[in-house]
Design a protein around this motif. Structure first.
Motif, PDB file in Angstrom:
ATOM      1  N   ARG A  26       0.726  -1.093  -0.092  1.00 47.60           N
ATOM      2  CA  ARG A  26       0.003   0.087  -0.196  1.00 47.60           C
ATOM      3  C   ARG A  26       0.831   1.248   0.049  1.00 47.60           C
ATOM      4  O   ARG A  26       1.666   1.369   1.029  1.00 47.60           O
ATOM      5  N   VAL A  27       0.741   2.022  -1.100  1.00 47.79           N
ATOM      6  CA  VAL A  27       1.745   3.114  -1.330  1.00 47.79           C
ATOM      7  C   VAL A  27       0.861   4.421  -0.864  1.00 47.79           C
ATOM      8  O   VAL A  27       0.000   4.823  -1.540  1.00 47.79           O
ATOM      9  N   PRO A  28       1.265   5.117   0.249  1.00 46.86           N
ATOM     10  CA  PRO A  28       0.730   6.456   0.855  1.00 46.86           C
ATOM     11  C   PRO A  28       1.126   7.414  -0.375  1.00 46.86           C
ATOM     12  O   PRO A  28       2.012   7.389  -1.103  1.00 46.86           O
ATOM     13  N   GLN A  29       0.155   8.568  -0.288  1.00 51.11           N
ATOM     14  CA  GLN A  29       0.259   9.757  -1.338  1.00 51.11           C
ATOM     15  C   GLN A  29       1.491  10.350  -0.806  1.00 51.11           C
ATOM     16  O   GLN A  29       1.992  10.690   0.578  1.00 51.11           O
ATOM     17  N   ASP A  30       2.570  10.821  -1.648  1.00 54.33           N
ATOM     18  CA  ASP A  30       3.463  11.556  -1.578  1.00 54.33           C
ATOM     19  C   ASP A  30       4.579  11.131  -0.210  1.00 54.33           C
ATOM     20  O   ASP A  30       4.734  11.723   0.662  1.00 54.33           O
ATOM     21  N   PHE A  31       4.820   9.809  -0.331  1.00 49.91           N
ATOM     22  CA  PHE A  31       5.522   8.961   0.488  1.00 49.91           C
ATOM     23  C   PHE A  31       6.983   9.500   0.553  1.00 49.91           C
ATOM     24  O   PHE A  31       7.764   9.922  -0.541  1.00 49.91           O
ATOM     25  N   ASN A  32       7.743   9.721   1.720  1.00 48.22           N
ATOM     26  CA  ASN A  32       9.182  10.484   1.665  1.00 48.22           C
ATOM     27  C   ASN A  32       9.804   9.703   2.694  1.00 48.22           C
ATOM     28  O   ASN A  32       9.236   9.763   4.305  1.00 48.22           O
ATOM     29  N   PHE A  33      10.784   8.712   2.492  1.00 49.19           N
ATOM     30  CA  PHE A  33      11.483   7.738   3.650  1.00 49.19           C
ATOM     31  C   PHE A  33      12.099   8.667   4.743  1.00 49.19           C
ATOM     32  O   PHE A  33      11.604   8.114   5.931  1.00 49.19           O
ATOM     33  N   SER A  34      12.758   9.838   4.369  1.00 52.85           N
ATOM     34  CA  SER A  34      13.128  10.393   5.574  1.00 52.85           C
ATOM     35  C   SER A  34      11.782  10.948   6.547  1.00 52.85           C
ATOM     36  O   SER A  34      12.154  10.985   7.870  1.00 52.85           O
ATOM     37  N   ILE A  37       9.422   7.574   7.642  1.00 54.08           N
ATOM     38  CA  ILE A  37      10.012   6.420   8.356  1.00 54.08           C
ATOM     39  C   ILE A  37      10.871   7.112   9.334  1.00 54.08           C
ATOM     40  O   ILE A  37      10.745   6.923  10.719  1.00 54.08           O
ATOM     41  N   VAL A  38      12.079   7.718   9.068  1.00 55.23           N
ATOM     42  CA  VAL A  38      13.003   8.188  10.058  1.00 55.23           C
ATOM     43  C   VAL A  38      12.615   9.065  11.056  1.00 55.23           C
ATOM     44  O   VAL A  38      12.604   9.024  12.282  1.00 55.23           O
ATOM     45  N   ASP A  39      11.710  10.260  10.862  1.00 51.18           N
ATOM     46  CA  ASP A  39      11.185  11.253  11.558  1.00 51.18           C
ATOM     47  C   ASP A  39      10.132  10.541  12.483  1.00 51.18           C
ATOM     48  O   ASP A  39      10.123  10.824  13.781  1.00 51.18           O
ATOM     49  N   ARG A  40       9.419   9.707  11.921  1.00 52.31           N
ATOM     50  CA  ARG A  40       8.329   8.932  12.688  1.00 52.31           C
ATOM     51  C   ARG A  40       8.802   8.154  13.903  1.00 52.31           C
ATOM     52  O   ARG A  40       8.406   8.272  14.877  1.00 52.31           O
ATOM     53  N   PHE A 100      27.365   9.061   4.927  1.00 53.05           N
ATOM     54  CA  PHE A 100      26.398   8.816   3.762  1.00 53.05           C
ATOM     55  C   PHE A 100      25.109   8.720   4.221  1.00 53.05           C
ATOM     56  O   PHE A 100      24.143   9.284   3.548  1.00 53.05           O
ATOM     57  N   TRP A 101      24.757   8.255   5.492  1.00 49.79           N
ATOM     58  CA  TRP A 101      23.123   8.259   5.865  1.00 49.79           C
ATOM     59  C   TRP A 101      22.753   9.452   5.899  1.00 49.79           C
ATOM     60  O   TRP A 101      21.693   9.878   5.776  1.00 49.79           O
ATOM     61  N   TRP A 102      23.494  10.257   6.713  1.00 47.50           N
ATOM     62  CA  TRP A 102      23.169  11.795   6.790  1.00 47.50           C
ATOM     63  C   TRP A 102      22.873  12.571   5.658  1.00 47.50           C
ATOM     64  O   TRP A 102      21.700  13.082   5.478  1.00 47.50           O
ATOM     65  N   VAL A 103      23.817  12.199   4.667  1.00 51.21           N
ATOM     66  CA  VAL A 103      23.608  12.994   3.299  1.00 51.21           C
ATOM     67  C   VAL A 103      22.307  12.428   2.582  1.00 51.21           C
ATOM     68  O   VAL A 103      21.685  13.125   2.038  1.00 51.21           O
ATOM     69  N   ILE A 104      22.409  11.076   2.455  1.00 45.65           N
ATOM     70  CA  ILE A 104      21.142  10.718   1.423  1.00 45.65           C
ATOM     71  C   ILE A 104      19.754  10.774   2.108  1.00 45.65           C
ATOM     72  O   ILE A 104      18.894  11.424   1.314  1.00 45.65           O
ATOM     73  N   LEU A 105      19.752  11.154   3.313  1.00 48.70           N
ATOM     74  CA  LEU A 105      18.518  11.079   4.064  1.00 48.70           C
ATOM     75  C   LEU A 105      18.174  12.724   3.647  1.00 48.70           C
ATOM     76  O   LEU A 105      17.125  13.073   3.705  1.00 48.70           O
TER      77      LEU A 105
END
Length: 555
Positions: A26-34, A37-40, A100-105
């Motif tokens: 199930r794909v939410p509208q305007d999903f953004n991993f950062s 997921i991360v902020d949540r 790398f993780w800080w930058v890609i997010l």
């Protein structure tokens, strides 16, 4: 805690058939991993472990999701101060560095396009990538060579405006950590025209370029959701567990095993920034940090099984997987004998997530890529009519597209509408690989379409012949190709690199051909063997058989 149930319906212990039948993301509208997921996690489980990082110098860092959220927001503030905005392309060459993780997010937050790259790139490789992708900024770690090459590339890379190093002060470069000191840890989610949407380009990888210039594969903001299958149903990561994938961040396998699916499923990632792959040190890290799930290519396992594994405490290790090439049964069996763990193989491409694999409830067959991954309608078809192949019949490995593309399949090829149209606008996406089903429905890789050898009416898989020759103790590496022959159309040729202690010559030629005769049908046996010091390869380490064929044709 994890967020799996936010995106899929599933039940622990489901058989492969049950999972495959009912699976849907199930794909939410305007999903953004950062943000999603991360902020949540940072809000709802701030102390939940996100990453453990260590290196050979004894340095160690452990970050929770609150810290990862704040550090990536600080990085986003820094990048926007330098003019990076939605749609800009940033190349990231950071090996296994934690930045790398800080930058890609941070780039996901901004809506900029991240282009991970390897520090093995030469100056001409950098020029090609800079100009093809219109790279605006390069962020790198100085390994003693790569930043010199980056500077050399600038005279032919007019789009590159800013250089950033995580290694300290360097003339003409911004010092990443020094710049971060003056940045706040708040970067609100953009709105309006600056907001990201599901079909926006988020991530771009250059293909290996085994038969031509590398293509630029674009992935959208839904791509991380496709890696739920990679992490949960292939790697079998554990909520609050620890997962290790060997890949360095310049390759697509890094986000397969070091970021998206693992965090969605609740597992922390373990990153060992090693200078070189040393089996003893590697096992000590697995033991010390209690790694639960592990992914590496068969090449790495071939080194690991030579160790006495009883010397290490591997009691925390529960699940091991491999991909990148077919697994030799000897490696599978020796690893099983020493650990009690069966390795589960899988298959995928830069353009996809895990497309086929050996999943829970399946009995793995060493050398087989398994069966179609949940979410993918994968088939082997006859090229002439598109109908499904019968068992043991070699055909094209394709992904049926239907009304909706699988979540995780690429957005397209950057700045190449013709290639994108050819790949995605038909009834199926052709992987360019050939394979066959066995009688149990398992899929076995045969080779790239361009690499198949046609000799006396027979189709010969280079991969199969190479797998046999690699079992001989003298062979370090080999590449099998076809050479023109007026009677048979093509003859099978093997180009071989020998292990130390073995001598090239007529005796070794006869020995390898005799060995091949005991394992292969007569039409598959190499008629000619060439001994060389090294094989031509791409920067990702894949053999360029096309270069061998071109050289032979020139003769």
């Amino acid at each position: 805690m994890n967020y799996l149930n936010e995106f899929i319906d599933w039940h622990e212990g489901e058989s492969y058939e049950e999972l495959k039948k009912s699976f849907k993301i199930r794909v939410p509208q305007d999903f953004n991993f950062s943000y999603d997921i991360v902020d949540r996690y940072a809000r709802e489980a701030p102390d939940k472990r996100a990453m453990i990082w260590c290196n050979d110098a004894g340095e160690e860092h452990i970050w929770n999701f609150k810290q990862m959220s704040e550090l990536s927001q600080k990085t986003a503030v820094f990048l926007t101060k330098q003019g990076i905005k939605k749609g800009d392309v940033v190349m990231v060459i950071l090996r296994r560095r934690y930045e790398f993780w800080w930058v890609i997010l941070a780039l996901h937050r901004i809506g900029a396009i991240c282009v991970p790259a390897t520090n093995q790139l030469l100056t001409e490789d950098l020029v090609y990538r800079n100009t093809s992708a219109e790279v605006k900024m390069i962020i790198s770690f100085d390994d003693g060579h790569i930043e010199d090459r980056i500077e050399e590339s600038l005279t032919k890379s007019p789009s590159v405006k800013t250089l950033v190093t995580v290694s300290g002060e360097r003339k003409g470069w911004l010092d990443f950590h020094k710049e971060l000191e003056s940045c706040g840890a708040s970067f609100p989610r953009p709105s309006g025209e600056a907001a990201t949407h599901n079909d926006d380009p988020m991530l771009m990888y250059f293909t290996s370029g085994t038969s031509g210039y590398p293509k630029m594969v674009m992935h959208s903001y839904t791509y991380p959701l496709g890696h739920i299958v990679t992490a949960k149903f292939w790697q079998n990561v554990i909520d609050d567990g620890l997962h290790l994938s060997v890949a360095e961040t310049g390759w697509g396998k890094a986000v397969w095993g070091k970021l998206y699916g693992q965090w969605i499923a609740g597992s922390a990632v373990f990153v060992y920034d090693m200078l070189s792959f040393t089996p003893d040190l590697f096992f000590k890290k697995l033991s010390q940090y209690k790694v639960n799930t592990f992914c590496a290519p068969p090449t790495a396992y071939r080194f690991l099984i030579r160790q006495d594994m009883s010397k290490y405490d591997l009691s925390a290790l529960k699940y091991c997987v491999t991909a990148g090439e077919a697994l030799n049964s000897e490696v599978f069996n020796r690893f099983l004998e020493q650990t009690g763990i069966k390795m589960f193989e899988a298959y995928g491409q830069t353009e996809t997530t895990v497309t086929a694999g050996n999943f829970p409830g399946m009995t793995p067959k060493p050398g087989s890529m398994g069966k179609a991954a949940p979410g993918y309608d994968l088939e082997i078809v006859r090229p002439q009519d598109g109908k499904k192949c019968a068992p043991l019949e070699t055909g094209s490995l394709v992904i049926r597209l239907g009304k909706e593309k699988p979540v995780g399949l690429m957005l397209g090829y950057y700045k190449n509408e013709e290639a994108t149209h050819k790949a995605l606008d038909g009834d199926y996406y052709d992987t360019g690989d050939t394979a066959y089903y066995d009688d149990d429905g398992y899929i076995w890789f045969v080779g790239r379409n361009d690499d198949i050898i046609k000799s006396s009416g027979f189709r010969v898989s280079p991969f199969e012949v190479e797998s046999v020759l690699m079992q001989h103790p003298s062979v370090l590496e080999c590449a099998v190709t076809g050479i023109s022959d007026p009677k048979r159309g093509q003859l099978v040729k093997a180009t071989v690199v020998l292990n130390k202690g073995y001598t090239a010559g007529k005796e070794m030629d006869i020995e390898l051909k005799t060995f091949a005769k005991t394992h292969l049908a007569l039409y598959k046996i190499p008629r000619t063997i060439e001994f060389v010091e090294e094989l031509p390869k791409t920067i990702s380490g894949k053999i360029r058989r096309v270069e061998i064929r071109q050289k032979d044709a020139g003769k």
